[in-house]
Motif scaffolding. Structure first.
Motif, mmCIF file in Angstrom:
data_model
loop_
_atom_site.group_PDB
_atom_site.id
_atom_site.type_symbol
_atom_site.label_atom_id
_atom_site.label_comp_id
_atom_site.label_asym_id
_atom_site.label_seq_id
_atom_site.Cartn_x
_atom_site.Cartn_y
_atom_site.Cartn_z
ATOM 1 N N ASP A 48 22.439 33.632 54.055
ATOM 2 C CA ASP A 48 23.022 32.659 54.983
ATOM 3 C C ASP A 48 22.262 31.339 54.950
ATOM 4 O O ASP A 48 22.861 30.263 54.971
ATOM 5 N N HIS A 49 20.943 31.430 54.893
ATOM 6 C CA HIS A 49 20.097 30.233 54.865
ATOM 7 C C HIS A 49 20.368 29.396 53.618
ATOM 8 O O HIS A 49 20.540 28.178 53.694
ATOM 9 N N CYS A 94 23.967 27.826 53.687
ATOM 10 C CA CYS A 94 24.012 26.673 54.595
ATOM 11 C C CYS A 94 23.322 25.478 53.965
ATOM 12 O O CYS A 94 23.800 24.338 54.078
ATOM 13 N N ARG A 99 24.865 21.724 53.058
ATOM 14 C CA ARG A 99 24.253 20.493 53.587
ATOM 15 C C ARG A 99 24.021 19.472 52.487
ATOM 16 O O ARG A 99 24.149 18.271 52.712
ATOM 17 N N SER A 119 30.442 36.240 52.166
ATOM 18 C CA SER A 119 29.667 35.017 52.370
ATOM 19 C C SER A 119 29.816 34.072 51.187
ATOM 20 O O SER A 119 29.979 32.858 51.351
ATOM 21 N N LEU A 140 31.655 30.284 51.070
ATOM 22 C CA LEU A 140 31.004 29.078 50.555
ATOM 23 C C LEU A 140 31.893 28.369 49.543
ATOM 24 O O LEU A 140 32.094 27.155 49.603
ATOM 25 N N GLU A 168 34.808 26.510 50.915
ATOM 26 C CA GLU A 168 34.378 25.209 51.432
ATOM 27 C C GLU A 168 34.276 24.195 50.289
ATOM 28 O O GLU A 168 34.701 23.041 50.418
#
Length: 213
Positions: free
Chosen positions: A75-76, A79, A83, A131, A135, A138
């Motif tokens: 997850d880290h 994300c 960013r 997950s 991603l 997106e």
């Protein structure tokens, strides 16, 4: 490759705990570096503790289980990938599409390498797919929005995926070979192609606009 924050190249021995810090984020950053170098199978409490310069027990305290460590590291990293994504800039100029891609890879190779390691591991561990798929959805959506602005028309999902695949290939090439110039030159060519497509679409649409006025 030796991590700039680990000048001994990962040799065993006592390290200064204050170098990376002992917070949860620092441990997750260390986990990303471990996976980037050795793959997800190398992600253990001990490896993260050594990378972060903390005790094994501190990693256990923060995450409780290896599965929890893996889940939070994934997850880290995902994300972080979102960013720093160079997509969805919003200028509508072909020359700006994916601008900064080479710099992004150069400044954060571990996050990018982690992502590719995760893709390979997802073939063996289907539970990682949701997950990863989220991603990439997106990414696809961001590419589609950018391309639609540049071409001044709705862009088909297949086209946005095709263009994104080209970008992903450039990222992988730069990660492996380190040839930033190749990435920049390819992006310049892609920008020129998109600019030509946008101009052609505008010229083709001009008579229709005139006839309808």
């Amino acid at each position: 490759m030796t991590d700039p924050g680990n000048p001994d190249g990962g040799r065993r021995g006592r390290k200064r705990v204050t170098h990376y810090g002992t917070g949860r984020i620092a441990l997750l950053d260390a986990a990303v570096r471990v996976v980037a170098r050795g793959g997800l199978r190398k992600l253990t409490y001990r490896a993260v503790a050594e990378e972060a310069g903390v005790t094994h027990g501190l990693v256990v305290h923060h995450f409780g289980s290896r599965d929890a460590l893996i889940e939070e590291a994934v997850d880290h990293a995902l994300c972080a990938s979102l960013r720093v994504s160079v997509l969805d800039g919003g200028t509508g100029r072909a020359q700006d599409f994916a601008a900064g891609l080479g710099e992004m890879v150069e400044s954060g190779p571990d996050v990018q390498a982690f992502q590719y390691e995760l893709m390979l591991e997802a073939r063996r561990r289907p539970e990682l797919l949701p997950s990863l798929r989220a991603l990439y959805e997106e990414y696809f959506a961001a590419a589609r929005r950018d391309l639609s602005r540049i071409l001044s028309r709705p862009v088909e999902p297949a086209l946005s995926r095709l263009v994104f695949a080209a970008l992903e290939g450039l990222v992988l090439h730069q990660l492996v070979f380190g040839e930033r110039a190749v990435t920049d030159e390819a992006l310049a060519q892609l920008g020129a192609l998109l600019d030509g497509a946008a101009r052609g679409a505008a010229e083709t649409g001009a008579p229709e606009d005139a006839a309808g006025s």
